[in-house]
Design an enzyme around this catalytic site. Structure first.
Site, mmCIF file in Angstrom:
data_model
loop_
_atom_site.group_PDB
_atom_site.id
_atom_site.type_symbol
_atom_site.label_atom_id
_atom_site.label_comp_id
_atom_site.label_asym_id
_atom_site.label_seq_id
_atom_site.Cartn_x
_atom_site.Cartn_y
_atom_site.Cartn_z
ATOM 1 N N GLU A 43 81.965 -55.790 64.847
ATOM 2 C CA GLU A 43 81.363 -56.610 65.898
ATOM 3 C C GLU A 43 81.399 -55.902 67.251
ATOM 4 O OE1 GLU A 43 79.659 -59.199 65.476
ATOM 5 O OE2 GLU A 43 80.316 -60.227 63.663
ATOM 6 N N ARG A 73 77.966 -54.687 69.159
ATOM 7 C CA ARG A 73 77.672 -55.455 70.372
ATOM 8 C C ARG A 73 78.034 -54.682 71.635
ATOM 9 N NH1 ARG A 73 78.156 -61.813 69.114
ATOM 10 N NH2 ARG A 73 78.316 -61.752 66.856
ATOM 11 N N ASP A 127 74.324 -57.328 54.044
ATOM 12 C CA ASP A 127 72.979 -57.082 54.561
ATOM 13 C C ASP A 127 72.774 -55.736 55.249
ATOM 14 O OD1 ASP A 127 74.647 -57.851 56.601
ATOM 15 O OD2 ASP A 127 73.379 -59.460 57.350
ATOM 16 N N GLU A 138 67.125 -62.918 62.955
ATOM 17 C CA GLU A 138 66.623 -62.038 61.890
ATOM 18 C C GLU A 138 65.131 -62.201 61.606
ATOM 19 O OE1 GLU A 138 70.739 -62.012 62.016
ATOM 20 O OE2 GLU A 138 69.514 -63.784 61.570
ATOM 21 N N SER A 162 72.017 -52.983 64.732
ATOM 22 C CA SER A 162 72.052 -54.290 64.079
ATOM 23 C C SER A 162 72.241 -55.436 65.068
ATOM 24 C CB SER A 162 73.184 -54.323 63.030
ATOM 25 O OG SER A 162 72.938 -55.324 62.080
#
Length: 561
Positions: free
Chosen positions: A192, A196, A324, A461, A549
Site C-alpha cells: 500500500e 500510494r 489481481d 477499476e 496500480s
C-alpha cells in the site's frame, strides 16, 4: 481471520528474464526530456531540508563497488543518503538525468470541469477536516488514520498537477516538504505504501520536475528495503519505517501474492530516477522467484510465504483481491522496460491470460454475460467476481495495443460490457463490491448481488478500463458510459464535506452511507474520469507513460541493448 484488503487491486509482478539480470542499469537515461543546462538551480536540487539533518559523510576512496548485500545494508543503515552521500550531493551528480516538468492545459469541456469541481469539493473537505491525516470521514467531518503518512495528499499530487490545480498542488507540495515524515516507529503495509506514497512521490517528481519529491521518494525507498531481507527474497508484507524492521502480517505467515508482485514498477523507477540500482535489484529478484514457481495454467494462488518463498497449498486463485495486480504488473513492467521480445514478463502474462480463458472465464446461461470466476482451494469453480477484476479489460486492451493476440481484445470487450452491467443493473447505477453469476438457468438472475456485498467504496477499476478503451480507440461511447457513472457518484456519494463510500447500491432510498473517502477516490477514480472526458485522448500518452496500480503515471524507459 485475514484482514480485509481495503485496496482496489493488488497484485502484480512476476519476473524478469534471468538473462536481463546483468542488464540492470549502470548509467540510466530518462525517457523524459532533459532540462536545459541551467534550468535546475542548485537550491532547487536540494530544496529539501530532510537532507541536511544528517552529517555529510566523509569522502572515502572506494576500492571496489559494493556488493548487493552491502548496498542494501548501506541504504537501510543510512536512509537519508543515496550511494553513501547526502541526497543533495547525489542529485547534483546526476543533474543531467533529472526529469523536466510536463505541461497540462487544464479542463477543456464541461464534463472535465465537472470532474475538477468534484475533486475541489473533495479536497476542500479533506483540507478543512482531515488535513495531514490519511483519509477523510466526510459525514462525521473527521479524519481517519491508517499509516500516518498523509495518504490523501500524496496520492492526489499528480491528479492536481494534471488538472492544472496549481494552488492546491502547491499546498500539497509544501506539506510534503515540511511535514511528511517517515521516521515514526509504526508498521505500514509494503504494498500500500509503495503504490500510494512511493508511486505518488515519483509521479509528482516526473510530472513537475521538482526534485524535493525525488528526495522524499528515495528516503521512503530506503526505509522500505528491510522488507526484502527475508530468507526467500519474497518480501515481508509489513515494515516499520522508524526502526527499519520488517515481518509477516500478524494474522498469517503469508503475504498476498498480488502485494509482493505489485511493487516493481515503483522500485524500478526509483532506481532509474536516482541511478542507484539496489531498488530495482531487490524487486527484480521477486520477479525471478515467482517466475520459477509452479502455477496452474499461468495462474497463481493468492498467498505466498516470505520465509519459504512458496505459494500456500490449496489457496484460492482469483483475479480479484490479493491476485489481481500480479497480472497487471506483468504487462506493465514489460512496457516500462521497453517491451523486450521473449521477456519472461510477457511470456508469463500471455500464459496467464490463456489460463483465464480456459480455467476462469464463463458465460451466464441466458444473457451470455462473460465473467471471470475464482478457483476455491485452487480447483473448485465459484461464479464470483470482485469489482477489482474490472481493471482487467483495460489491461487487456493495453496489451492488445502492444501486440497481444485478438483473443485478448475480444475478452476485454466482453468483460467491459459485463462490468458496465454491474453498474446499470442497480437502481443507483453504481456497482457492488462483489457480483455473483448464474451457473444454470435455475438461477433467478444472470447477475446478482448478495446483501453483504452490496457496498461501494468509490473504487476506480471500471473507470480505469473505460479510460484505456477511450484512449486507445477514440470511441466516445466509452465517455458516455463513464458520464452515466460519474453522475451516479454525484447523486449518491456526494455529501457536504466530500464523497463517501456507501453500504447498499441496491436501494436509492437506503444507500447506508459509510463515512469514508479513500485516497484512491482522488488518486484514481477522479483522475481516470478526468482523462476519460478529455478532448485529447493522448493527454497522457500511453506509449510514453505507464500507470501504476494507484493511477500514478511513471515514464516508459527505452529498451536496454
Amino acid at each position: 481471520m485475514p484482514l480485509p484488503n481495503p485496496h482496489h487491486h493488488p497484485g502484480v509482478d512476476k519476473d524478469v528474464p534471468k538473462d536481463t539480470a546483468a542488464g540492470l542499469p549502470q548509467a540510466v537515461t530518462m525517457s523524459v526530456a532533459l532540462p536545459p543546462p541551467d534550468s535546475n538551480k542548485e537550491q532547487d536540487i536540494g530544496g529539501i531540508d530532510i537532507l541536511n539533518n544528517v552529517e555529510e559523510p566523509v569522502a572515502q576512496e572506494q576500492a571496489e563497488p559494493l556488493s548487493e548485500g552491502e548496498q542494501l545494508e548501506q541504504a537501510i543503515k543510512n536512509p537519508l543518503t543515496l550511494g553513501g552521500v547526502s541526497f543533495k550531493e547525489h542529485l547534483k551528480k546526476i543533474k543531467p538525468l533529472l526529469a523536466k516538468g510536463q505541461h497540462f492545459h487544464g479542463a477543456t469541456n464541461e464534463r472535465q470541469s465537472a470532474v475538477v469541481a468534484a475533486f475541489k469539493h473533495s479536497w476542500a473537505g479533506y483540507k478543512k477536516y482531515a488535513w495531514g491525516h490519511d483519509n477523510l470521514k466526510p459525514i462525521s467531518q473527521y479524519s481517519h488514520e491508517w499509516f500516518g503518512l498523509g495518504l490523501t495528499i500524496v496520492d492526489s499530487l499528480d491528479t492536481m498537477y494534471i488538472m492544472g490545480l496549481d494552488d492546491e498542488f502547491k499546498e500539497g507540495r509544501d506539506w510534503v516538504e515540511q511535514s511528511l515524515r517517515f521516521d515514526t516507529k509504526r508498521d505500514v503495509n509494503l504494498f500500500e505504501v509503495t503504490i500510494r506514497v512511493l508511486g505518488g512521490l515519483l509521479s509528482a517528481y516526473h510530472l513537475s520536475g521538482d526534485t524535493m519529491f525525488l528526495a522524499k521518494a528515495a528516503e521512503l525507498g530506503n526505509r522500505l528495503l528491510p522488507a526484502f531481507q527475508s530468507p526467500s527474497n519474497i518480501p515481508y508484507s509489513d515494515v516499520n519505517l522508524g526502526d527499519l524492521s520488517a515481518h509477516s502480517p500478524k494474522w498469517s505467515p503469508d503475504s498476498s501474492t498480488s502485494e509482493v508482485t505489485t511493487i516493481q514498477l515503483e522500485f524500478r523507477d526509483l532506481s532509474r530516477s536516482t541511478n542507484i540500482s539496489i531498488y530495482e535489484q531487490v524487486a527484480h529478484k521477486v520477479n525471478e522467484k515467482v517466475h520459477d514457481l509452479e502455477k496452474n495454467h499461468g495462474l497463481v494462488p493468492i498467498f505466498i510465504n516470505a520465509n519459504t518463498g512458496t505459494f500456500r497449498n490449496y489457496a484460492t486463485i482469483s483475479l480479484g483481491a490479493r491476485g489481481d495486480s500480479y497480472y497487471e504488473y506483468l504487462l506493465k513492467q514489460w512496457i516500462q522496460t521497453g517491451r523486450r521480445d521473449n521477456d519472461n514478463l510477457i511470456l508469463d502474462y500471455m500464459q496467464a491470460v490463456d489460463g483465464v480463458l480456459t480455467q476462469l472465464m464463463r458465460r451466464t446461461p441466458r444473457e451470455h454475460w462473460v465473467y471471470i470466476g475464482e478457483l476455491i482451494n485452487g480447483k473448485d469453480f465459484k461464479p464470483k467476481m470482485d469489482h477489482l477484476t474490472c481493471y482487467l479489460p483495460g489491461t487487456l486492451i493495453l496489451g492488445h495495443q502492444n501486440g497481444m493476440p485478438d483473443s485478448h481484445l475480444i475478452l476485454a470487450r466482453d468483460l467491459l460490457d459485463t462490468c458496465y452491467q454491474t453498474y446499470v443493473m442497480n437502481p443507483t447505477h453504481l456497482a457492488a463490491e462483489i457480483s455473483y453469476f448464474a451457473l444454470t438457468e435455475k438461477d433467478d438472475q444472470d447477475i446478482y448481488v448478495k446483501p453483504n456485498d452490496a457496498h461501494n467504496l468509490l473504487r476506480p477499476e471500471f473507470v480505469e478500463s473505460l479510460y484505456y478503451f477511450y484512449s486507445l480507440t477514440g470511441n466516445r461511447t466509452y465517455q458516455d458510459m463513464g458520464w452515466k457513472i460519474f453522475q451516479a457518484f454525484e447523486t449518491h456519494a456526494k455529501v457536504n464535506a466530500g464523497y463517501t463510500s456507501m453500504g447498499n447500491v441496491k436501494n436509492t432510498q437506503s444507500t447506508r452511507l459509510r463515512d469514508l473517502m479513500e485516497s484512491f477516490w482522488m488518486s484514481e477514480t477522479l483522475k481516470y474520469f478526468y482523462l476519460l472526458f478529455s478532448d485529447d485522448r493522448k493527454e497522457i500518452d500511453l506509449e510514453q507513460w505507464v500507470f501504476n496500480s494507484e493511477g500514478h503515471p511513471l515514464p516508459v524507459y527505452p529498451l536496454k541493448t
